[in-house]
Design a protein around this motif. Structure first.
Motif, mmCIF file in Angstrom:
data_model
loop_
_atom_site.group_PDB
_atom_site.id
_atom_site.type_symbol
_atom_site.label_atom_id
_atom_site.label_comp_id
_atom_site.label_asym_id
_atom_site.label_seq_id
_atom_site.Cartn_x
_atom_site.Cartn_y
_atom_site.Cartn_z
ATOM 1 N N LEU A 460 17.057 47.147 -43.259
ATOM 2 C CA LEU A 460 15.847 47.379 -42.468
ATOM 3 C C LEU A 460 16.071 47.238 -40.973
ATOM 4 O O LEU A 460 15.762 48.151 -40.199
ATOM 5 N N GLU A 461 16.598 46.094 -40.527
ATOM 6 C CA GLU A 461 16.745 45.869 -39.090
ATOM 7 C C GLU A 461 17.741 46.844 -38.467
ATOM 8 O O GLU A 461 17.587 47.257 -37.324
ATOM 9 N N MET A 462 18.774 47.195 -39.223
ATOM 10 C CA MET A 462 19.720 48.213 -38.748
ATOM 11 C C MET A 462 19.004 49.538 -38.542
ATOM 12 O O MET A 462 19.178 50.216 -37.523
ATOM 13 N N GLU A 463 18.164 49.882 -39.536
ATOM 14 C CA GLU A 463 17.425 51.147 -39.457
ATOM 15 C C GLU A 463 16.452 51.117 -38.280
ATOM 16 O O GLU A 463 16.336 52.090 -37.526
ATOM 17 N N ILE A 464 15.759 50.009 -38.102
ATOM 18 C CA ILE A 464 14.813 49.884 -36.986
ATOM 19 C C ILE A 464 15.545 50.004 -35.662
ATOM 20 O O ILE A 464 15.098 50.710 -34.746
ATOM 21 N N SER A 465 16.695 49.337 -35.564
ATOM 22 C CA SER A 465 17.476 49.407 -34.326
ATOM 23 C C SER A 465 17.968 50.815 -34.065
ATOM 24 O O SER A 465 17.976 51.286 -32.924
ATOM 25 N N ARG A 466 18.381 51.494 -35.152
ATOM 26 C CA ARG A 466 18.831 52.900 -34.985
ATOM 27 C C ARG A 466 17.688 53.766 -34.460
ATOM 28 O O ARG A 466 17.880 54.596 -33.565
ATOM 29 N N LYS A 467 16.499 53.572 -35.038
ATOM 30 C CA LYS A 467 15.353 54.374 -34.601
ATOM 31 C C LYS A 467 15.022 54.103 -33.139
ATOM 32 O O LYS A 467 14.747 55.028 -32.368
ATOM 33 N N HIS A 468 15.036 52.820 -32.752
ATOM 34 C CA HIS A 468 14.776 52.477 -31.355
ATOM 35 C C HIS A 468 15.796 53.154 -30.446
ATOM 36 O O HIS A 468 15.452 53.683 -29.379
ATOM 37 N N THR A 469 17.054 53.162 -30.871
ATOM 38 C CA THR A 469 18.114 53.789 -30.064
ATOM 39 C C THR A 469 17.889 55.289 -29.960
ATOM 40 O O THR A 469 18.008 55.878 -28.874
ATOM 41 N N GLU A 470 17.556 55.918 -31.100
ATOM 42 C CA GLU A 470 17.308 57.364 -31.092
ATOM 43 C C GLU A 470 16.131 57.707 -30.191
ATOM 44 O O GLU A 470 16.166 58.689 -29.439
ATOM 45 N N MET A 471 15.089 56.880 -30.271
ATOM 46 C CA MET A 471 13.912 57.126 -29.439
ATOM 47 C C MET A 471 14.244 56.961 -27.958
ATOM 48 O O MET A 471 13.764 57.722 -27.111
ATOM 49 N N LYS A 472 15.080 55.964 -27.649
ATOM 50 C CA LYS A 472 15.492 55.779 -26.254
ATOM 51 C C LYS A 472 16.294 56.975 -25.766
ATOM 52 O O LYS A 472 16.147 57.417 -24.612
ATOM 53 N N LYS A 473 17.156 57.499 -26.634
ATOM 54 C CA LYS A 473 17.977 58.661 -26.245
ATOM 55 C C LYS A 473 17.098 59.876 -25.989
ATOM 56 O O LYS A 473 17.335 60.653 -25.065
ATOM 57 N N SER A 1517 8.773 42.955 -39.256
ATOM 58 C CA SER A 1517 9.404 44.216 -39.656
ATOM 59 C C SER A 1517 9.431 44.317 -41.174
ATOM 60 O O SER A 1517 9.102 45.360 -41.750
ATOM 61 N N SER A 1518 9.805 43.217 -41.814
ATOM 62 C CA SER A 1518 9.967 43.234 -43.268
ATOM 63 C C SER A 1518 8.672 43.553 -43.989
ATOM 64 O O SER A 1518 8.673 44.250 -45.003
ATOM 65 N N VAL A 1519 7.547 43.046 -43.489
ATOM 66 C CA VAL A 1519 6.277 43.292 -44.193
ATOM 67 C C VAL A 1519 5.828 44.744 -44.088
ATOM 68 O O VAL A 1519 4.900 45.155 -44.781
ATOM 69 N N SER A 1520 6.476 45.515 -43.226
ATOM 70 C CA SER A 1520 6.134 46.941 -43.139
ATOM 71 C C SER A 1520 6.960 47.760 -44.127
ATOM 72 O O SER A 1520 6.716 48.948 -44.316
ATOM 73 N N SER A 1521 7.954 47.146 -44.732
ATOM 74 C CA SER A 1521 8.854 47.868 -45.624
ATOM 75 C C SER A 1521 8.269 47.960 -47.033
ATOM 76 O O SER A 1521 7.623 47.031 -47.520
ATOM 77 N N SER A 1522 8.539 49.067 -47.686
ATOM 78 C CA SER A 1522 8.072 49.237 -49.066
ATOM 79 C C SER A 1522 9.165 48.880 -50.064
ATOM 80 O O SER A 1522 8.957 48.960 -51.276
ATOM 81 N N THR A 1523 10.364 48.489 -49.564
ATOM 82 C CA THR A 1523 11.481 48.199 -50.467
ATOM 83 C C THR A 1523 11.990 46.763 -50.367
ATOM 84 O O THR A 1523 12.506 46.214 -51.325
ATOM 85 N N GLU A 1524 11.872 46.122 -49.201
ATOM 86 C CA GLU A 1524 12.409 44.772 -49.007
ATOM 87 C C GLU A 1524 11.679 43.760 -49.897
ATOM 88 O O GLU A 1524 10.459 43.827 -50.050
ATOM 89 N N SER A 1525 12.427 42.807 -50.455
ATOM 90 C CA SER A 1525 11.814 41.778 -51.290
ATOM 91 C C SER A 1525 12.505 40.437 -51.070
ATOM 92 O O SER A 1525 13.552 40.366 -50.435
ATOM 93 N N PHE A 1526 11.906 39.370 -51.589
ATOM 94 C CA PHE A 1526 12.480 38.033 -51.460
ATOM 95 C C PHE A 1526 12.169 37.246 -52.724
ATOM 96 O O PHE A 1526 11.362 37.652 -53.556
#
Length: 1607
Positions: A460-473, A1517-1526
């Motif tokens: 999740l956090e990797m994906e979020i960081s990637r999206k932030h980077t793509e948006m910045k680009k 971030s995690s609570v927005s995910s439909s796949t992350e669990s604990f």
């Protein structure tokens, strides 16, 4: 806006003479200067020719705009006319002035009806009455007076509205004072005309064109002489016999005189509908010259030159008539001429080709009209001449408004220059070329933003960081795009200080429409044809390639239509994206001459000027929140934080939403079929000053939206987009108008389901907007029974839709009124058809306008009951709504910033209230403490404490009441009123109870202290008496000073030695030695030096090493197959040697923290500074701790504590408390160790010794003794008071301490980042309360250091002075008291000590061993005290420094402890995932725990199960995910993060709202302290816990700045 205005001066005599030349006959139509002035006077328009009426003035919400009277006073005629005109009510021309008849006859007795001698000729005669009645103002005089007094913008608005009312428009207008003829071309610029024609193949063609460009035939009408028939009425019969296009003598409101119409030429157009019944087959312009044409030669010349047909009315032909020559020339002219003779009887006769005569005498009007229509049609069919409105300006000797008005001219020139940049460019590519920032890149960014808020990836956090980077680009690429010359020019114009900005914007809009209209029209035609083809193929179930090809072509046409549509909104959208890209990369664009931060100011200015601003980009279906927020912030800068009422509208496409808003408020939302609203727009409507007092609002913000169920241009309908839009505007609006068009049940059901769902979402997030349903186009709105049935049907449908929506939203409601306050009788409005007849010639229906007015009054009624919102709150609301919509699960994701802001405000107030109560109670406690020590009181009861606190308590209650009842946010605050009242009551009871406990402990300890205090007093007083004896012994023996000093010192040393022998000295203490002894006794096997190797229990990463599992717990490392499966997974969850669950860790941590807090309280209660320390203190602490640990073990836990836990807990607590105990014991030693306290008295006693030696009186010596005895109590009193004052000042002035708990935490986080001390971070993470105390202590210390000379020292000196005044007052009043009561020194001393018992610990017992019976001069005693006291005060002041408080005051009396007690009475619950602390200011608050932003879970030691990989997840971030669990509670069953509350227990008590923003602070921390964290937890950030590269880019500065954003 500053406008250049022609200076009309008062009429002079010479001008009157000039006017007189032009007016040959002043009769019913004549015009003279006096009559003109009289008209302007009667209409209250004097001086308005110079100080013009402005559009901005009439577009305000005023009392006039809410009235709909048919009659009004003359002074109200102008505003009534304007307001009716603005709402397209053609009855604007028929408002009448109230008339007052004055009869000068004497009232006559009413004649009885039974009398039979009545004479009708006498009784009905007017001869015996003299009536004076002023003629009403002619309706056209009202219109023309407004026209002459209006500024250019209002004039254009007025003429546009006249056109919408299907009224004739002023074409040539003589100035009423100079007779200069004006052609108001500018006023026609925003008028379009549409019509349909049949071609030779009988096909219907549509045409829409700006009226100033339309090429049509033109028929001119004029008359010579006085005629009996009405020319205007005849013209109306040709254009629309049901509507008075031209005002005529038989219209309501016409009068015998008209002043301003003579010489005016009006124009109107007939527009055919393509039907056989059309009066004319093509569009025809009709011009009407008012007055005798012979008197208006210039107007006549222009009309006859440009006309296709001339129609002249005259009584009869007369060669001697003054107009005979003109008529003769017209007859000779080739232009067809039709002569209408009012005194002749004749049907139509063609006298020669193109020349006709028609007699009107005794003719049926409809016959004449029909003959005239046929004749005109015949003439037009033969004529090839065409008329263009713009060509009128080519005539000489007339003034053209566009050229005459400098601002208008300059605005046009600038707009034309800008438009020249679009020449020779393909319209379908034009936006891509000149508006690159809003094209593909912006759409890509929007898509990425939606993906960011709806994450699907496992990492999740990797994906979020990637999206932030793509948006910045993408933003960087946007930023690199060049700004087109077109946009540069626009920005330059708007940034200039020119007065022509409004004209420039108007012109630009006009020219852009003109530039694109032809292509748009052609594309719409092609699209309609292609759409019809696709529909036919679908109906035939054709699934061939042809259908695909046709649909692809339809898609291409759709894209072309979007590309060609180009207006001001696209320019502003481009500027918005330039701003957002610059803001993202934090630098200006190289080709932007102005700083990008100035761009929002342009949009704010436009909004203030009345232009709509795009709120939601209709093409990208996205809200540019950074841009919108910046514009609203600029609005606040320019207007102040104004209160607005948000009115939004929802409805299906083309249902008349924009038309309704335009009519209601005089707005200018796009309404043409080719320019349907896309997205959402907002526009400000100013509330006039007189209405503000009634409504408590400054503006109404109107939000217009695209239609629900709108077919996208390619024919797709998106239910999801409709739901988003409806939720957005319903959430934004204080009131939403639900616009329903027609009576189709299926359409109505569709829109209602969307709307009901939107309102249900609002209910779940505690927003409470209201709604009004507007049912448009209802056939018979007057039918009451039908309307009742309609309301019943609507209510039923709403209830059905509510039940359906309740299933989707999981909401327990049965009917619509459960969702929102709704009254079907009041909140449903039925509207008549918009048009009165069939377009394009139909005027607006007056009933529709009446319905508009009723709706407006309903809205204003709602406005008056609402609190609306401030602009700053509107900004937050837009952000909150859009953020929640992006997260798909709206209710779960919605973060109500306004509610949060209001709650924080309430917390700040709560903090002030509680501090007020605490500080008052501190004063009461100090006073009673003094009285106890002075033995002035012997018991303390809670009732007495409550009585003394009553005044402050009343003030707090009053302040609370004012906040909850009068605050601007009272509607939001009310939900917490009861709970906060209870909390304040509980707090008050608690501080009373606690103070009572402490004071009663002091009472108990007082008796124990008596022996200690008695010893000290005895020693002091014995020394005094013995020094006196020595002085008397040496008094008569002549000795030098040195010898006397030696004698005294020898005496002193002997006396002190004796005291020391008799009194054991107070030893130094060693706390940890005592702890070792006690632990060795408890655990005989424990090594003596265990404390040297023990761990600090407050900083251990976890407690698993301190426990062992209970044998009966059934808790094992693996559980069969589930255990094996779990071992193979890498799911998020906390695991340490399979010992403790997250909940276990939290329970133990709470135990440790609570025990530490309670032991602190116990140490305070020991009162060591007064009673001294002994090992029993440690015994009590260990006993308490042991009991708590045992109690915990006996509870429902799966583990037992090892011995090491108890040992480390004892040692850690005692180590932490060592300084506190040692400091308090030092104070005790200084006060009670004879070696110390007696030595401090040496110089004082020597001074008294000298006075005895030199023969001072008893009064003088006793006075000095009193002053010496007062020195220590004064010092303590001053220090305590200064400490309390300082704490109070810091609560107000210290930035970190002057707000609520969140504010304090923000400053703590900033300090931690600045210091970069990992040990302090771990203390903050695991022991937040300790860190808070440490931080407050440091803040107080720094504040004292920084402010010592400017605040602290002056405060102390002020307290010294006040205390000195009290002491001297007590001495003086005691002297008076003794004199009155004939008492002695004993009475004086009793009175003196009693008066000071509140402020000083000083009583008669302090002087019990000092002989004073021989003191008889009490005045001298008072004078001695007055002389000696300042020296003592100066000495105290001199010794006061930055270290005084910790050295001189007990812990509980220091300013840092006073503040700590206040701030730490709050919630300390930590997030079960990341250990973030709940920031609620109230300890046992209602509702969920929450924090402004969460942390990286690895910070608290979370790791992936069965690994040593620390987690990098962030809760929000995690609570927005439909796949992350604990794994909750060390279970083998997972729970989805987004359903975290199902984990139960501590998880269910937290509110964690999704937040996908960057949150740099904790990301910076994790990267900065990665190695430290890995070492501390003995784990690594590897595998699934690898730190994203993007985190490494965050700087400390960005981390610090983010704190201001989120807290």
């Amino acid at each position: 806006m500053n406008e250049e205005i022609m200076d009309y001066t008062n009429a002079t005599e010479s001008r009157e003479r000039d006017v007189a030349k032009n007016v040959k006959e002043l009769g019913t139509e004549g015009m003279g200067p006096k009559e003109v002035e009289e008209i302007f006077h009667r209409l209250h328009l004097e001086g308005k020719h110079v100080h013009r009426l402005r559009a901005a003035d009439v577009l305000q919400l005023t009392e006039h705009s809410l009235e709909s009277n048919e009659f009004c006073a003359e002074e109200g005629l102008v505003m009534s006319f304007i307001q009716k005109l603005l709402k397209m009510d053609y009855m604007a021309r028929y408002v009448k002035a109230k008339q007052i008849n004055k009869q000068h006859n004497t009232p006559q007795r009413t004649i009885d009806i039974h009398e039979d001698d009545g004479d009708i000729f006498k009784e009905m005669s007017f001869s015996n009455e003299i009536m004076t009645k002023t003629d009403g103002v002619h309706q056209m005089d009202i219109q023309m007076a407004v026209f002459h007094c209006a500024d250019g913008l209002l004039k254009q608005l007025m003429v546009t509205k006249l056109s919408q009312c299907q009224y004739a428009l002023p074409l040539l207008v003589p100035d009423p004072f100079t007779q200069q003829i004006e052609f108001p071309l500018w006023t026609f610029r925003q008028i379009n005309k549409s019509w349909k024609m049949r071609n030779n193949n009988n096909e219907i063609n549509s045409k829409t064109t700006p009226v100033y460009k339309a090429e049509t035939s033109m028929v001119s009408f004029f008359r010579f002489g006085s005629v009996s028939s009405s020319k205007s009425q005849l013209m109306n019969s040709l254009i629309n016999e049901k509507h008075n296009t031209f005002f005529h003598r038989n219209c309501p409101g016409s009068s015998r005189t008209r002043v301003l119409m003579d010489g005016v030429v009006e124009i109107a157009w007939f527009c055919p509908s393509g039907k056989n019944a059309d009066k004319f087959p093509d569009c025809v312009a009709f011009c009407n010259l008012h007055g005798d044409a012979g008197d208006h030669e210039k107007q006549l010349e222009i009309l006859t030159e440009m006309a296709s047909v001339n129609v002249v009315l005259l009584p009869q032909l007369d060669s001697n008539d003054r107009s005979a020559a003109i008529i003769r020339n017209l007859y000779k002219n080739s232009t067809p001429l039709i002569c209408l003779f009012t005194k002749e009887v004749s049907t139509v006769t063609e006298t020669r080709k193109g020349k006709y005569k028609i007699g009107l005498k005794d003719r049926n009007q409809s016959d004449v009209s029909e003959e005239l229509r046929k004749t005109i049609n015949d003439c037009l069919s033969e004529s090839s001449s065409t008329f263009r409105l713009e060509d009128v300006s080519k005539h000489s000797d007339i003034r053209v408004d566009e050229e005459d008005d400098a601002d208008c001219r300059r605005g046009r020139e600038a707009a034309q220059q800008m438009m020249s940049l679009l020449e020779k460019k393909d319209l379908t590519e034009i936006k891509e070329l000149i508006l690159p920032h809003q094209g593909k890149l912006w759409h890509q960014w929007c898509q990425k933003n939606k993906e960011l808020h709806r994450p699907q990836a496992d990492d999740l956090e990797m994906e979020i960081s990637r999206k932030h980077t793509e948006m910045k680009k993408i933003r960087e690429r946007q930023h690199k795009s060049d700004i087109s010359e077109f946009i540069k020019f626009f920005i330059e114009q708007m940034n200039s200080n020119a007065a022509n900005k409004m004209f420039f914007l108007k012109w630009l809009g006009i020219l852009l429409d003109e530039h694109t209209s032809a292509d748009l029209s052609a594309l719409h035609h092609k699209y309609d044809e292609k759409w019809s083809t696709v529909l036919k193929l679908k109906e035939n179930n054709d699934k061939s390639k042809k259908l695909n090809a046709e649909q692809a072509e339809l898609e291409r046409l759709s894209e072309d239509l979007q590309a060609v549509t180009f207006g001001l909104e696209h320019i502003m959208r481009e500027i918005g994206q330039i701003y957002e890209s610059c803001s993202s990369v934090k630098k200006n664009k190289k080709d932007l001459q102005f700083d990008f931060s100035s761009l929002p100011s342009l949009a704010a200015e436009m909004m203030i000027s009345g232009f709509p601003l795009e709120l939601m980009d209709g093409d990208a279906a996205h809200v540019p929140v950074f841009w919108i927020s910046a514009v609203l912030e600029e609005l606040i800068q320019k207007l102040g934080d104004q209160r607005v009422f948000v009115l939004s509208v929802l409805g299906i496409q083309s249902s008349g939403k924009s038309t309704m808003l335009n009519a209601m408020f005089g707005l200018q939302f796009a309404v043409s079929a080719g320019r349907c609203t896309r997205g959402a727009f907002m526009q400000l409507v100013k509330v006039s000053d007189e209405m503000k007092t009634q409504l408590n609002f400054d503006y109404i913000l109107v939000v217009d939206t695209e239609g629900l169920r709108a077919l996208e241009l390619a024919g797709r309908s998106t239910r999801h987009h409709d739901n988003e839009l409806a939720t957005f505007v319903v959430g934004l609006g204080n009131l939403t108008l639900i616009n329903i068009f027609g009576e189709n049940p299926a359409e109505m059901q569709d829109i209602l389901q969307i709307v009901v769902q939107a309102f249900m979402r609002m209910k779940k997030v505690r927003l409470y907007p209201s709604c009004v349903f507007v049912h448009q186009n209802v056939s018979d709105v007057t039918a009451g029974e039908k309307n009742m049935e309609g309301r019943r049907r609507l209510q039923k449908t709403l209830d059905e839709m509510t039940k359906l929506a309740a299933k989707d939203e999981i909401c327990d409601v049965e009917c619509f009124s459960d969702v929102i306050r709704f009254d079907v009788q009041k909140d449903v409005k039925y509207f008549a058809h918009l048009w009165e007849g069939s377009p394009p010639m139909a005027p607006p229906n007056p009933n529709y306008c009446e319905n508009i007015q009723e709706l407006k009054q309903t809205i204003i009624s709602q406005v008056s009951k609402s609190d609306g919102m401030m602009l700053i709150d509107l900004k937050d609301r837009i952000n909150d709504l859009w953020e929640a919509l992006l997260n798909e699960r709206f209710v779960f994701s919605f973060r109500n910033s306004l509610e949060i802001s209001v709650y924080r405000k309430l917390e700040r107030q709560y903090s002030k209230w509680t501090w007020s109560l605490r500080s008052t109670m501190m004063e009461i406690e100090n006073k009673l403490h003094n009285q106890i020590e002075n033995e002035a009181i012997h018991e303390v009861e809670e009732t007495e404490l409550q009585r003394q606190l009553k005044k402050t308590s009343g003030e707090v209650k009053k302040s609370m009441s004012e906040l909850f009842e009068k605050d601007k946010d009272k509607d939001i605050l009310i939900q917490w009123k009861t709970s906060f009242e209870i909390k304040i009551k509980e707090l008050q009871e608690n501080i009373v109870r606690e103070t009572n406990r402490k004071l009663n402990e002091i009472l108990q300890q007082r008796d124990l202290k008596k022996k200690i205090d008695g010893h000290r007093t005895h020693h002091e007083n014995t020394l005094l008496e013995k020094s006196k004896e020595l002085a008397l012994k040496l008094k008569d023996k002549a000795k030098d000073e040195e010898t006397l000093k030696k004698e005294f010192n020898l005496f002193w040393q002997e006396s002190v030695n004796k005291i020391i022998r008799d009194t054991p000295s107070t030893k130094h203490i060693d706390i940890m030695r005592d702890v070792k002894i006690l632990l060795s006794d408890i655990y005989e096997s424990a090594p003596v030096d265990h404390c040297m190797v023990s761990r600090n229990i407050f900083s251990v990463p976890n407690y698993s090493g301190y426990v062992q599992l209970k044998k009966t717990s059934g808790f094992t490392a693996h559980r069969g197959i589930k255990g094996a499966i779990r071992a193979a997974k890498e799911k998020l969850g906390f695991l340490n040697n399979h010992s403790l669950s997250l909940e276990d860790e939290a329970q133990i941590r709470f135990l440790v923290t609570d025990v530490a807090q309670q032991t602190d309280t116990m140490i305070q209660s020991f009162n060591i500074s007064k009673m001294g320390y002994n090992i029993s203190c440690i015994q009590q602490l260990t006993g308490y701790i042991k009991a708590r640990v045992r109690e915990h073990e006996e509870g429902q836990v799966k583990y037992m504590f090892k011995n090491e836990f108890f040992n480390d807990l004892i040692i850690s607590i005692c180590k932490r408390s060592t300084k506190m105990i040692t400091d308090q014991h030092r104070l005790f030693r200084e006060a009670n160790d004879p070696v110390i306290y007696v030595e401090k008295k040496r110089e004082e006693y020597y001074s008294i010794f000298q006075k005895h030696l030199h023969g001072a009186t008893s009064a003088a010596i006793f006075g000095e003794i009193i002053c010496q005895k007062l020195k220590e109590p004064i010092e303590q009193s001053v220090y305590k008071k200064t400490a309390r004052d300082l704490a109070d000042e810091m609560r107000s002035n210290c930035e970190s301490l002057n707000g609520n708990r969140s504010n304090l935490e923000k400053h703590i986080l900033k300090t931690l980042a600045e210091e970069e001390d990992f040990d302090k971070y771990t203390n903050y993470i695991h022991n937040p309360r300790d860190h808070f105390k440490s931080f407050i202590r440091d803040e107080v210390s720094q504040y004292i250091t920084d402010k010592f000379s400017v605040s602290v020292l002056p405060k102390m000196k002020e307290n010294i002075e006040l205390l000195q005044q009290k002491i001297m007052k007590a001495a003086h009043e005691s002297t008076e008291h003794v004199q009155v009561n004939r008492g002695d020194v004993g009475l004086w001393l009793k009175s003196f000590t009693q008066q000071l018992s509140d402020v000083l610990i000083f009583s008669e017992k302090d002087l019990s061993g000092v002989k004073h019976d021989d003191v008889d001069d009490l005045n001298l005693l008072e004078n001695v005290i007055r002389q000696e006291l300042p020296t003592i005060m100066s000495d105290i002041s001199r010794r006061f420094n930055t270290k005084t408080f910790p050295v001189k005051l007990d812990y509980k009396e220091r300013p840092d402890e006073l503040l700590t007690d206040h701030f730490c009475q709050c919630c300390w619950v930590q997030c079960p995932f990341c250990y973030a602390i709940c920031t609620n200011t109230i300890e046992s608050h209602d509702g969920d725990h929450s924090v402004p932003f969460h942390r990286v879970t690895g910070v608290s030691g979370w790791s992936f199960r069965e690994t040593t990989n620390l987690c990098i997840s962030i809760c929000t971030s995690s609570v927005s995910s439909s796949t992350e669990s604990f794994y909750p509670n060390a279970s083998d069953d997972t729970v989805l993060w987004r359903e975290y509350r199902q984990g139960g227990g501590v998880y269910a008590d937290w509110s964690i709202t999704p937040d996908l923003s960057e949150l740099p602070y904790w990301k910076w921390f994790v990267y900065k302290f990665q190695k430290d964290l890995e070492k501390y937890y003995n784990k690594t950030f590897d595998g699934s816990g690898k730190i994203p590269d993007e985190w490494r880019k965050y700087s400390k500065q960005e981390a610090l700045e983010s704190l201001d954003k989120y807290i």
